[in-house]
Write an enzyme that holds these catalytic residues in place. Structure first.
Site, PDB file in Angstrom:
ATOM      1  N   SER A  27       0.778  -1.239   0.000  1.00 11.59           N
ATOM      2  CA  SER A  27       0.000   0.000   0.000  1.00 11.59           C
ATOM      3  C   SER A  27       0.807   1.286   0.000  1.00 11.59           C
ATOM      4  O   SER A  27       0.233   2.372  -0.004  1.00 11.59           O
ATOM      5  CB  SER A  27      -0.985   0.005   1.176  1.00 11.59           C
ATOM      6  OG  SER A  27      -0.315   0.345   2.362  1.00 11.59           O
TER       7      SER A  27
ATOM      8  N   LYS B  63      -5.412   3.938   9.624  1.00 11.07           N
ATOM      9  CA  LYS B  63      -4.477   4.819   8.908  1.00 11.07           C
ATOM     10  C   LYS B  63      -4.954   6.268   8.962  1.00 11.07           C
ATOM     11  O   LYS B  63      -4.158   7.194   9.217  1.00 11.07           O
ATOM     12  CB  LYS B  63      -4.324   4.366   7.454  1.00 11.07           C
ATOM     13  CG  LYS B  63      -3.493   3.116   7.296  1.00 11.07           C
ATOM     14  CD  LYS B  63      -3.468   2.626   5.840  1.00 11.07           C
ATOM     15  CE  LYS B  63      -2.544   1.419   5.718  1.00 11.07           C
ATOM     16  NZ  LYS B  63      -2.586   0.838   4.363  1.00 11.07           N
TER      17      LYS B  63
END
Ligand SMILES: [Ca+2]
Ligand SMILES: [Ca+2]
Ligand SMILES: [Ca+2]
Ligand SMILES: [Ca+2]
Ligand SMILES: [Ca+2]
Ligand SMILES: [Ca+2]
Ligand SMILES: [Ca+2]
Ligand SMILES: [Ca+2]
Ligand SMILES: [Ca+2]
Ligand SMILES: [Ca+2]
Ligand SMILES: [Ca+2]
Ligand SMILES: [Ca+2]
Lengths: 204, 204, 204, 204, 204, 204
Positions: free
Chosen positions: C104, C147
């Protein structure tokens, strides 16, 4: 499985002649101390370093440190500055089948390398041991008593040791100790003056 | 198996002279803190990086980060921009047989490298520790108290630390703390001003 | 064994300035979400890619995909077409001692690379996450809630996410969600328009 | 340990446009059959092949076979004969974090490569599977029923299969089978005629 | 984990045409003997050897021995002497997913290589087996009975074997043995005369 | 898994002709002593050394030592000094599937290499064994009795041994010992005078 040879356990004996590219080191084995010949050769090439003799990682790294010191100080040592462009270097430590490890062949590899790069023989009556650092310092090593006795048995009477190992000389029996000429060094270049024949700051 | 040397457990002592390519770092061992000399050399070559001293993967990566920072910022640092085309670089961390790991020698490697690339000595009375990032930030590290005490024992009286470790200074006994001149830095280039001799933004 | 530094567990804080070659990504750790700075640099070289920061195989492959996309679309991106002939590229993800894995950071590496190749800074107030494919698609990733919370804690108020993660925004507490400007993208080049300063299809 | 993304288990959906360098293959997963996009790109280089997407050894070898076939038959295929001198090739199979193995993406990689080397798009409505040999034969593969059902779910209605898998079509439910246009091939070049847009033996 | 194909256990059938670069070998599997096609191709390159088909170390070494023999005897074989300067060579042994090991495909690889380097087809009705040495001797191999029966099942009626395996022919049922034309060779070049079409010491 | 050949346990028999690049060594196997042919070839190349025959690390290192000795002493040996620039060298020890290890094929590899580099055949009636060091010394090896008996069985009547193995000759049955002409050597170049045909210090 086919086997082509087995290691034997006889002690090494002193070379008969002083040779270019061959320096005498000292090791400790299960059978006590012994001398060992470090062989260096150069051949037309493009700058490779070949290391053989079943050398462990620490021992390979000490060969690299010795070679880098020479490449970085070539002019001072009287070695052609761009030699590594034109040559491949090979260092071998017999016997081929015996694994070897440790940093104390550093100054021995250094002397063998300078000898072959300058074409000057190494005095056959000298043995040495000591770790080398990249800036040329000589660091102490272990097994001094066994190593010196091993060299003495092989008829060596001149021995180069790290300065910081001077204190370990006391453990050596007086009879042996008094028959050996010791040199205690702090910088690798001192080893050249002692071990290379006809070499006292000569430049090519 | 033939063994050529064993590690001993004596503490390192301060270098006698300020040297080019040699920077003083600090480590933590089972015996407490100690100084360690990072050695860097350059030699005619084609752009190789040789790393020796039994360095772990993280430590090797921090050497690469230090070198890349210098290559990317050569002009600003007063280093010849295409030096990596013409030279091989070798970094060695003695003693050869002792395994070493961790990121905190980053700024030390950086200083040793700039020193050898500019030909400017590193002040022998300065020790340093700190992780380096690719953009030149200095990140905090651990074991500050042990490291500072180790440096102090080796007679070091000037110490460079990451800014974010300033708070860890409180743990150091007052007697030692007051006798040391501390520098707390956030960017690697600040270390050059402190550690390189005669170097305050000099360019070649 | 000598250890030079240990990882600490403090959260990363936002950069003070927008920098060239530095893009802000988001990770999930045992301590929740955090931001992480991906650093990219270029230096005179011959087309090597150096990856450091203890990156796992998947993460290294995503760096390769990002770089190949740029090399294959250089002209369109306003990057010099033969740059890889003349430069070495180094990507580092601090902290050096912490292992990292996963796909990611793909778009983050892409943005950092384009930034350094064009010499254009990345806006310091933007964080991003998303997997990159070789043709430039942006694929969804996990841990969106953690996140985003981590970025918010670091004072980030602009966040770029994959389009297919838009649905995951619902899990974020309303107070945080409403204070963040989200961009949902399907192609990597959209990230450039959002994250690069003064960059809206500028070419060099 | 910091983790940047986790794989999710959603099915892939059909591309919206026919793209250059992107060919649609079929795989079998724990969740049944699915389509997968093989991406190929070319960039100025010196003849390297980069393979990413966590590909196993057999899958990497099939990429090499596809590329060698093209290099050996460049003129016949209408591809510049010395292209491998001037380019680096990168093949990626998303998603980056999912391990993949097996030989049946061979013809898919072949089609993606020819597409990018000729600059001709691959028809987005076609999916394919089949092992490739170095001389261009197409060998049968397994999981035909699952693969076809997976492609059908993704709205694919044209499917290329190895001739020796024709018999496996009987296992597919009639409703699905009758709605798909099947091509059964024995040589890889037949796949180009079917899958490349506007390509029926065109040469550049 | 996504799987793209599984190996099947059907026997290989004879090629329909004699092809350049394709030679027919014989193997022993759990299902008895079978033929296997060794494929060789050449492409513009710089002297690389690519080996695929999940070949074990012994099998890879026999490919190297075959290639070195040809490079050392190029003129005698009617092959362009510096071909290895200009070409990359790829040898593949389908099926891609099946591991293969052993030295007995040596002469088969040799024939396929000479065929592709001279552009001369290999007779499709010939199968062969035998280990090759660097000086061109043909050494005996095992499983002769199974291999010959496997080739016979695939309609092969001409078989090349090592001279030292002549005695193993007795184990083959008379009906099969009498229907096959056997050649027993001691040197690899004899295989060329038998297997290459229109080739009896022709030179280019 | 497909297997192409199995090792058999028949003894090797003497070559019919003296050949260039082929030297006869002696090994010890579970079935006693046997001769083994070391094959060396040279081909146009750029200075690579290829070693095949399932050689162990010690055996590979002895091949490197033999080659380095020749490269460093080319002129003295009558070999073209820059040969390694123009050639690739391949050494193979059949049979391909049998693992081999040990240092005692050193002088055999040396003789095979000099033979192929000078184009001079090796006398087919001579067998040899002995470890080689980088400076050309010949070191003793084990299994002398078994090796000599094995060579005798293969009709060899001339045997070269290391000088330090002379004492091991006493263990050989008198009938065999008296029928063999032994040469005991200390330096590798002595082996050339004995084993190379028409070669007594000839230079090209
Ligand atoms: Ca000995
Ligand atoms: Ca020593
Ligand atoms: Ca110490
Ligand atoms: Ca430090
Ligand atoms: Ca942190
Ligand atoms: Ca991220
Ligand atoms: Ca998916
Ligand atoms: Ca497929
Ligand atoms: Ca089959
Ligand atoms: Ca075969
Ligand atoms: Ca045999
Ligand atoms: Ca031998």
């Amino acid at each position: 499985r086919k086997y082509l040879g087995k290691p034997e356990f006889e002690r090494e004996s002193q070379e008969k002649k002083s040779l270019v590219g061959v320096a005498c080191g000292m090791v400790v084995t299960l059978a006590g101390g012994d001398i060992v010949y470090i062989e260096a050769t150069k051949m037309p090439g493009k700058g490779s370093l070949i290391l053989t003799g079943q050398l462990g990682e620490v021992m390979k790294e000490s060969a690299q440190a010795a070679l880098s010191y020479i490449r970085a100080n070539a002019e001072k040592l009287g070695v052609q500055p761009d030699f590594y462009d034109k040559y491949d270097i090979h260092i071998h430590v017999p016997e081929g089948a015996v694994p070897k490890e440790g940093p104390s062949a550093g100054i021995t590899m250094f002397v063998a390398l300078v000898s072959v790069l300058k074409g000057v023989p190494v005095n056959k009556d000298v043995a040495m041991t000591g770790e080398i650092t990249l800036r040329g310092r000589v660091l102490p090593v272990g097994g001094i008593k066994e190593k010196v006795l091993g060299a003495y048995r092989a008829n060596i009477r001149t021995i180069i040791l790290p300065k910081a190992n001077e204190i370990d000389i006391e453990d050596i029996p007086e009879g042996v100790r008094n028959n050996i000429r010791f040199y205690f060094i702090e910088n690798v270049e001192e080893a050249l003056n002692i071990a290379l024949e006809n070499e006292h700051r000569e430049s090519t």
